[in-house]
Motif scaffolding. Structure first.
Motif, PDB file in Angstrom:
ATOM      1  N   CYS A 217       0.799  -1.499  -0.182  1.00 53.53           N
ATOM      2  CA  CYS A 217       0.118   0.094  -0.251  1.00 53.53           C
ATOM      3  C   CYS A 217       1.091   1.182  -0.130  1.00 53.53           C
ATOM      4  O   CYS A 217       0.528   2.129  -0.804  1.00 53.53           O
ATOM      5  CB  CYS A 217      -0.842  -0.093   1.282  1.00 53.53           C
ATOM      6  N   VAL A 218       2.116   0.608   0.175  1.00 57.38           N
ATOM      7  CA  VAL A 218       2.959   2.624   1.153  1.00 57.38           C
ATOM      8  C   VAL A 218       3.181   3.319  -0.367  1.00 57.38           C
ATOM      9  O   VAL A 218       3.591   4.036  -1.152  1.00 57.38           O
ATOM     10  CB  VAL A 218       4.013   2.266   2.157  1.00 57.38           C
ATOM     11  N   GLU A 223      -3.509   5.091   0.118  1.00 56.09           N
ATOM     12  CA  GLU A 223      -3.719   5.397   1.335  1.00 56.09           C
ATOM     13  C   GLU A 223      -5.386   5.916   1.643  1.00 56.09           C
ATOM     14  O   GLU A 223      -5.835   5.986   0.917  1.00 56.09           O
ATOM     15  CB  GLU A 223      -3.066   6.826   1.210  1.00 56.09           C
ATOM     16  N   GLU A 224      -5.661   5.669   2.927  1.00 55.44           N
ATOM     17  CA  GLU A 224      -7.195   5.806   2.857  1.00 55.44           C
ATOM     18  C   GLU A 224      -7.727   7.509   3.116  1.00 55.44           C
ATOM     19  O   GLU A 224      -5.828   8.218   3.298  1.00 55.44           O
ATOM     20  CB  GLU A 224      -6.948   6.035   5.234  1.00 55.44           C
TER      21      GLU A 224
END
Lengths: 264, 110
Positions: A217-218, A223-224
């Protein structure tokens, strides 16, 4: 502020009168019965989920063209809850492939009682677990994706099909109404545009496994409040899979002239 | 009113029971098959294979005891001699029983 009811009423004008008065009436397009497929219909009928690609990379401008069609997709309240991540780096594609295969292996060993020795205690326990999970998640645990997960775990099937380009469709979870529908409509624009450009595509639902990896995800910039909703692989198809195939017909309830008909 | 009975809604079929889970199947018409091999290449699940028939000609066939046809129909779409067709689509008992489906048909012009 109090407003008189008469003032709140919508002025009723016949829109067709207005266009006539303005001298700007639109024409009704007449399509005769039995007319041949037009170009758009042809594209829709010939589009298939392509899972074998040539090695050649897709020119970047074609990917931009497809995403432009996605950008113009309709969405609830025009909220456009999407964001795209385009991956054209083979090392990254291999990396996400390996991660998703690993997750399929874990899932398969946790639930696939069918591949365990008959009569074993492990199979007995796994079957109970799987049935419970099945009841809680009947969509994800449908026999078709479960057999897909097993096939991936056994190395009989790839996740991203070794495509030269992968597009991740990220969804803003705050989207209006039901945002996954908007992602579906956006992606449909993308895959149909691709078909019209001579490209093959495939929707990859198993890409959602990537949401479970903080590292990926990073790396990918997820990201949220965004999450990976779907992925689309893109490439030039091997062969010419354009032969029109037969499909099931589906029930249509048709209400007209005070009658209901059932058509297929 | 429900299309599935209470019993059906509670019944989740066993994945390994071919009576409960009928997966998609394709059939190859050996008369029409010209052995071009493309269907065996595009099949993502590796379900099809080439063999040599009694007349020494190469033909495609569905592997015995295969697991994993995902009903993508790409073998059907890529076959230029029209030798491959779906013999049946998947269906399941219980909760996943297919509903509201009619006959198979190619795109129809109205």
């Amino acid at each position: 502020m109090f407003v008189e009811p008469s003032a709140r009423a919508i002025r009723v004008e016949d829109p067709e009168e207005v266009e006539k008065e303005a001298g700007r009436s639109s024409k009704i397009t007449v399509v005769p019965e039995g007319a041949e497929w037009n170009a758009v219909e042809q594209v829709m009928l010939q589009r298939r989920s392509i899972r074998k690609y040539k090695k050649a990379q897709v020119p970047a401008h074609l990917i931009r063209r497809m995403l432009e069609m996605g950008r113009y997709a309709p969405s609830q309240g025009n909220c456009q809850p999407w964001k795209f991540v385009v991956i054209r780096d083979s090392a990254i594609i291999q990396g996400i492939e390996d991660f998703c295969v690993g997750e399929c292996k874990k899932t398969s060993s946790a639930i696939d009682y069918a591949s365990m020795p008959a009569g074993s205690f492990k199979r007995f326990v796994t079957r109970i677990k799987a049935k419970l999970f099945n009841r809680l998640q009947p969509n994800m645990m449908h026999p078709v994706p479960v057999s897909g997960i097993t096939a991936i775990a056994e190395g009989r099937f790839a996740v991203f099909h070794h495509a030269p380009t992968v597009i991740l469709l990220l969804m803003d979870k705050r989207g209006i109404g039901v945002p996954p529908i908007d992602i579906g409509i956006c992606g449909t624009n993308i895959v149909l545009a691709a078909q019209s450009l001579g490209l093959g595509t495939c929707w990859i639902g198993f890409s959602k496994f990537l949401n479970q990896s903080p590292e990926w995800c990073v790396k990918l910039g997820v990201e949220e409040p965004y999450e990976i909703s779907e992925a689309i692989t893109v490439g030039y198809p091997v062969g010419n899979p354009t032969h029109l195939i037969a499909r099931e017909t589906h029930e249509i309830g048709w209400f007209e002239d005070g009658k209901k008909q059932v058509l297929y | 009113m429900a299309l599935l009975s209470k019993q059906e809604r509670r019944h989740f079929p066993d994945w390994d029971d071919s009576e409960q889970c009928k997966f998609h199947r394709v059939a190859v018409d050996l008369e029409k098959c010209d052995g071009c091999k493309l269907c065996t290449i595009v099949c993502p699940s590796n379900v099809l294979e080439l063999f040599v028939d009694g007349n020494g000609k190469k033909k495609a066939r569905v592997k015995e005891n295969h697991r994993g046809c995902i009903s993508c129909n790409n073998c059907y779409a890529i076959c230029e001699s029209g030798a491959i067709e779906a013999s049946h689509h998947y269906d399941f008992v219980g909760y996943y029983r297919q509903l509201g489906r009619g006959e198979f048909s190619k795109p129809r012009i109205f």
